[in-house]
Motif scaffolding. Structure first.
Motif: not given
Length: 181
Positions: A81-86
């Protein structure tokens, strides 16, 4: 470091352009909490057909695991749950995770790694699948290549099999530049 030194450092950093503090290029692209689950769930969240929690159990590494309990038939999933990611870069990488599951059922965990551009658009996705899980830890790894234009990376773990009440435990999840073994 004295209180004034910290204050001066803070003032100096805010006077400069925006700084992005991320991970070293050869470390796990997932943050430490998300990868190891030692202090919390990180950014893992329930997606469908499952409940997700951090469990202090007989972990593969450290003291805790991501515990996924199947709550509905016909598949399950958890995702970040950290759109758009790392943050990520193009090139060779290795994805890996440890998993175990309810003995006697044909549960397989699939970890999908999505490589994304600066707008969050998926450029490519690659999936690694565990063997049928048992009560013993099994490690799954796959060599991946992030395409040109990659700036972000996201992960989801899903399964098509499982009965209500089945439990899948995941530990030491990672995506690293391939020269970081």
């Amino acid at each position: 470091m004295s209180r004034w030194s910290v204050l001066c450092l803070a003032v100096a950093l805010t006077a400069c352009e925006e700084a992005v503090i991320d991970h070293a290029p050869t470390s796990n692209l997932l943050d430490a909490e998300t990868a190891s689950l030692e202090t919390g769930l990180g950014v893992w969240t329930e997606w469908y057909g499952a409940s997700a929690s951090r469990a202090s159990t007989d972990a593969r590494e450290g003291e805790a695991v991501l515990r996924v309990e199947v709550t509905e038939p016909y598949g399950w999933g958890v995702h970040l749950d950290n759109w758009p990611g790392f943050a990520a870069s193009p090139g060779a990488h290795r994805a890996s995770f440890w998993a175990r599951g309810t003995t006697g059922h044909s549960v397989v965990a699939r970890m999908k790694v999505s490589w994304r551009d600066s707008d969050g658009e998926e450029l490519q996705a690659q999936t690694l699948s565990s063997p049928v899980l048992s009560g013993q830890w099994a490690r799954t790894t796959l060599e991946l290549t992030a395409p040109e234009g990659t700036e972000r990376m996201s992960v989801e773990v899903t399964g098509d099999e499982g009965s209500v009440g089945d439990v899948i435990e995941l530990d030491a999840l990672g995506v690293q530049a391939s020269n970081a073994r």
